[in-house]
Design an enzyme around this catalytic site. Structure first.
Site, PDB file in Angstrom:
ATOM      1  N   GLU A   1      -6.486   4.626   8.241  1.00  0.00           N
ATOM      2  CA  GLU A   1      -6.825   6.313   7.759  1.00  0.00           C
ATOM      3  C   GLU A   1      -7.417   6.744   6.859  1.00  0.00           C
ATOM      4  O   GLU A   1      -8.239   8.207   6.722  1.00  0.00           O
ATOM      5  CB  GLU A   1      -5.095   6.170   6.706  1.00  0.00           C
ATOM      6  CG  GLU A   1      -3.938   5.971   7.410  1.00  0.00           C
ATOM      7  CD  GLU A   1      -2.899   5.487   6.669  1.00  0.00           C
ATOM      8  OE1 GLU A   1      -3.190   5.765   5.437  1.00  0.00           O
ATOM      9  OE2 GLU A   1      -2.205   4.584   7.644  1.00  0.00           O
TER      10      GLU A   1
ATOM     11  N   GLY B   1       2.802   2.254  10.928  1.00  0.00           N
ATOM     12  CA  GLY B   1       3.904   3.634  10.957  1.00  0.00           C
ATOM     13  C   GLY B   1       4.306   4.255  11.968  1.00  0.00           C
ATOM     14  O   GLY B   1       5.541   5.255  12.077  1.00  0.00           O
TER      15      GLY B   1
ATOM     16  N   SER C   1       3.869  -2.025  10.342  1.00  0.00           N
ATOM     17  CA  SER C   1       5.095  -1.905  10.933  1.00  0.00           C
ATOM     18  C   SER C   1       6.218  -3.576  10.368  1.00  0.00           C
ATOM     19  O   SER C   1       6.625  -3.998  11.189  1.00  0.00           O
ATOM     20  CB  SER C   1       5.325  -1.670  12.382  1.00  0.00           C
ATOM     21  OG  SER C   1       5.077  -0.007  12.419  1.00  0.00           O
TER      22      SER C   1
ATOM     23  N   HIS D   1      -9.900   1.292   5.589  1.00  0.00           N
ATOM     24  CA  HIS D   1      -7.636   1.373   5.532  1.00  0.00           C
ATOM     25  C   HIS D   1      -8.642   1.939   6.936  1.00  0.00           C
ATOM     26  O   HIS D   1      -9.206   3.850   7.215  1.00  0.00           O
ATOM     27  CB  HIS D   1      -6.950   2.100   4.293  1.00  0.00           C
ATOM     28  CG  HIS D   1      -5.419   1.933   5.496  1.00  0.00           C
ATOM     29  ND1 HIS D   1      -5.043   2.579   6.101  1.00  0.00           N
ATOM     30  CD2 HIS D   1      -4.429   1.151   5.530  1.00  0.00           C
ATOM     31  CE1 HIS D   1      -3.870   2.781   6.873  1.00  0.00           C
ATOM     32  NE2 HIS D   1      -3.492   1.706   6.283  1.00  0.00           N
TER      33      HIS D   1
ATOM     34  N   GLU E   1      -5.039  -4.349  10.937  1.00  0.00           N
ATOM     35  CA  GLU E   1      -4.092  -3.563  10.732  1.00  0.00           C
ATOM     36  C   GLU E   1      -4.076  -2.999  12.449  1.00  0.00           C
ATOM     37  O   GLU E   1      -4.949  -2.443  12.338  1.00  0.00           O
ATOM     38  CB  GLU E   1      -3.922  -2.963   9.448  1.00  0.00           C
ATOM     39  CG  GLU E   1      -3.918  -3.146   8.257  1.00  0.00           C
ATOM     40  CD  GLU E   1      -3.368  -2.042   7.629  1.00  0.00           C
ATOM     41  OE1 GLU E   1      -2.415  -2.745   6.461  1.00  0.00           O
ATOM     42  OE2 GLU E   1      -3.763  -0.880   7.446  1.00  0.00           O
TER      43      GLU E   1
ATOM     44  N   GLY F   1       2.944  -1.337   4.448  1.00  0.00           N
ATOM     45  CA  GLY F   1       2.522   0.353   3.999  1.00  0.00           C
ATOM     46  C   GLY F   1       4.385   1.040   3.395  1.00  0.00           C
ATOM     47  O   GLY F   1       4.749   0.766   2.770  1.00  0.00           O
ATOM     48  N   GLY F   2       4.841   1.528   4.391  1.00  0.00           N
ATOM     49  CA  GLY F   2       6.706   2.032   4.411  1.00  0.00           C
ATOM     50  C   GLY F   2       7.478   1.697   3.920  1.00  0.00           C
ATOM     51  O   GLY F   2       7.942   1.205   3.181  1.00  0.00           O
TER      52      GLY F   2
ATOM     53  N   ASN G   1       0.677  -1.247  -0.330  1.00  0.00           N
ATOM     54  CA  ASN G   1       0.111  -0.385   0.283  1.00  0.00           C
ATOM     55  C   ASN G   1       0.753   1.301  -0.143  1.00  0.00           C
ATOM     56  O   ASN G   1       1.840   1.942   0.654  1.00  0.00           O
ATOM     57  CB  ASN G   1      -0.861  -0.377   1.244  1.00  0.00           C
ATOM     58  CG  ASN G   1      -1.725   0.914   1.437  1.00  0.00           C
ATOM     59  OD1 ASN G   1      -2.024   1.683   0.742  1.00  0.00           O
ATOM     60  ND2 ASN G   1      -2.071   1.155   1.888  1.00  0.00           N
ATOM     61  N   TRP G   2       1.014   1.742  -1.100  1.00  0.00           N
ATOM     62  CA  TRP G   2       1.736   3.129  -1.623  1.00  0.00           C
ATOM     63  C   TRP G   2       1.595   4.831  -0.547  1.00  0.00           C
ATOM     64  O   TRP G   2       1.559   5.486   0.174  1.00  0.00           O
ATOM     65  CB  TRP G   2       1.848   3.717  -2.883  1.00  0.00           C
ATOM     66  CG  TRP G   2       2.651   2.732  -3.229  1.00  0.00           C
ATOM     67  CD1 TRP G   2       3.698   0.791  -2.870  1.00  0.00           C
ATOM     68  CD2 TRP G   2       3.203   2.367  -4.729  1.00  0.00           C
ATOM     69  NE1 TRP G   2       4.342   0.863  -4.353  1.00  0.00           N
ATOM     70  CE2 TRP G   2       4.135   1.520  -4.795  1.00  0.00           C
ATOM     71  CE3 TRP G   2       3.315   3.597  -5.814  1.00  0.00           C
ATOM     72  CZ2 TRP G   2       5.015   0.909  -6.230  1.00  0.00           C
ATOM     73  CZ3 TRP G   2       3.812   3.275  -7.157  1.00  0.00           C
ATOM     74  CH2 TRP G   2       4.629   1.855  -7.568  1.00  0.00           C
ATOM     75  N   LYS G   3       0.203   4.277  -0.386  1.00  0.00           N
ATOM     76  CA  LYS G   3      -0.762   5.126   0.465  1.00  0.00           C
ATOM     77  C   LYS G   3      -0.383   6.077  -0.269  1.00  0.00           C
ATOM     78  O   LYS G   3      -0.294   6.048  -1.845  1.00  0.00           O
ATOM     79  CB  LYS G   3      -0.193   5.313   2.188  1.00  0.00           C
ATOM     80  CG  LYS G   3      -0.110   4.444   2.612  1.00  0.00           C
ATOM     81  CD  LYS G   3      -0.193   4.209   4.152  1.00  0.00           C
ATOM     82  CE  LYS G   3       0.194   3.351   5.156  1.00  0.00           C
ATOM     83  NZ  LYS G   3       0.236   3.542   6.399  1.00  0.00           N
TER      84      LYS G   3
HETATM   85  P1  13P Z   1       3.278   0.799   7.733  1.00  0.00           P
HETATM   86  O1  13P Z   1       4.041  -0.864   7.204  1.00  0.00           O
HETATM   87  O2  13P Z   1       4.120   1.916   6.652  1.00  0.00           O
HETATM   88  O3  13P Z   1       3.374   0.517   9.071  1.00  0.00           O
HETATM   89  O4  13P Z   1       2.027   0.717   7.186  1.00  0.00           O
HETATM   90  C1  13P Z   1       0.693  -0.504   6.894  1.00  0.00           C
HETATM   91  C2  13P Z   1      -0.180  -0.168   5.916  1.00  0.00           C
HETATM   92  O5  13P Z   1      -1.116   0.762   7.116  1.00  0.00           O
HETATM   93  C3  13P Z   1      -0.540  -0.716   5.077  1.00  0.00           C
HETATM   94  O6  13P Z   1      -1.653  -0.475   4.748  1.00  0.00           O
END
Ligand code: 13P
Length: 252
Positions: A99, A175, A215, A97, A169, A236-237, A9-11
């Site tokens: 967010e 993050g 993470s 998600h 999640e 994510g990251g 997920n590149w967000k």
């Molecule tokens: P991180 O891997 O950056 O913690 O993000 C997880 C995430 O929200 C994937 O959708």
């Protein structure tokens, strides 16, 4: 039988040139990748879907969006409909998600509506659930997840629910570098699978992939994915670094 899945997920990250470089690096690494054990999905921001789809044409990976409108095509400025995603041959779409729940006030009802839109056009939803830190500290994490899963998904038929991928999640892990322990992840994944078994059947529950997100990185993926109810990760990251992302995909 359920599949192992690693989804990036590149967000809301990457400028066009960076997205171009990243997907080319990922595609290059995946060119000789044995995808028997795992499906790899890349979920870029909307404007880069075509770029990523083009890269996926001669390499074995799937493309996902990060959100979808709960409305059909029409006068909904700024929205992207499920039909539009279908017309671009998008395979998956993240829904709910944390967010989006936090910054865009998405509810379990919105999640249910978006899931319906996607299933109608044969796009597999990746539905995210997860508790806040205070909810876990107050011992309410199982109740929160039960509500998110049942209100978002339990209107679906048996056939429909097996097209859904779940992603657990925990919000406190996203993050932050504070990954859930393998035991915390396994406990919640088994709980989610149990909810599906109670509502549908054991066989149905065994067919649903449940990913861990928060993470998850190249160092901890193997241990997490070794848990019996953890079928992969939503990353994510670490999905923004091609070497880490591929290493995670090789962690089964
Ligand atoms: P991180 O891997 O950056 O913690 O993000 C997880 C995430 O929200 C994937 O959708």
């Amino acid at each position: 039988m359920r599949r192992n899945i690693v989804a990036g997920n590149w967000k809301s990250n990457q400028l066009f040139s960076q997205a171009d470089e990243l997907i080319n690096d990922i595609a290059e690494k995946l060119r000789n990748f044995d995808s028997t054990d795992v499906d790899v999905i890349v979920c870029p921001p909307f404007p880069y879907l075509e770029l990523v789809s083009d890269a996926a044409e001669d390499v074995e990976f799937f493309v996902g969006a990060q959100n979808v409108s709960k409305f059909d095509n029409g006068a909904y400025t700024g929205e992207v409909s499920a039909a539009m995603l279908q017309s671009m041959n998008i395979d998956y779409c993240i829904v709910g998600h944390s967010e989006r729940r936090k910054y865009f006030f998405e509810t379990n009802r919105d999640v249910a509506e978006k899931v319906d839109r996607l299933l109608k056009v044969d796009i597999n939803p990746i539905v995210c659930v997860g508790e806040l830190l205070e909810e876990r500290e107050e011992g309410r994490h199982f109740d929160v997840i039960r509500s998110q899963v049942s209100e978002g998904l339990f209107h679906l038929s048996k056939d429909q629910i097996t097209k859904v991928i779940l992603a657990y999640e925990p919000v406190w892990a996203i993050g932050t570098g504070k990954t859930a322990t393998k035991d915390q992840a396994q406990e919640m994944h088994a709980f989610i699978r149990g909810l599906i078994a109670d509502k549908y059947s054991d066989d149905v529950a065994q067919d649903v992939s449940i990913l861990y997100g928060g993470s998850c990185n190249a160092k901890n993926a193997r241990e997490l994915f070794a848990q019996p109810d953890v079928d992969g990760g939503l990353i994510g990251g670490a999905s923004l670094k091609h070497e880490d992302f591929i290493e995670i995909a090789c962690s089964f």
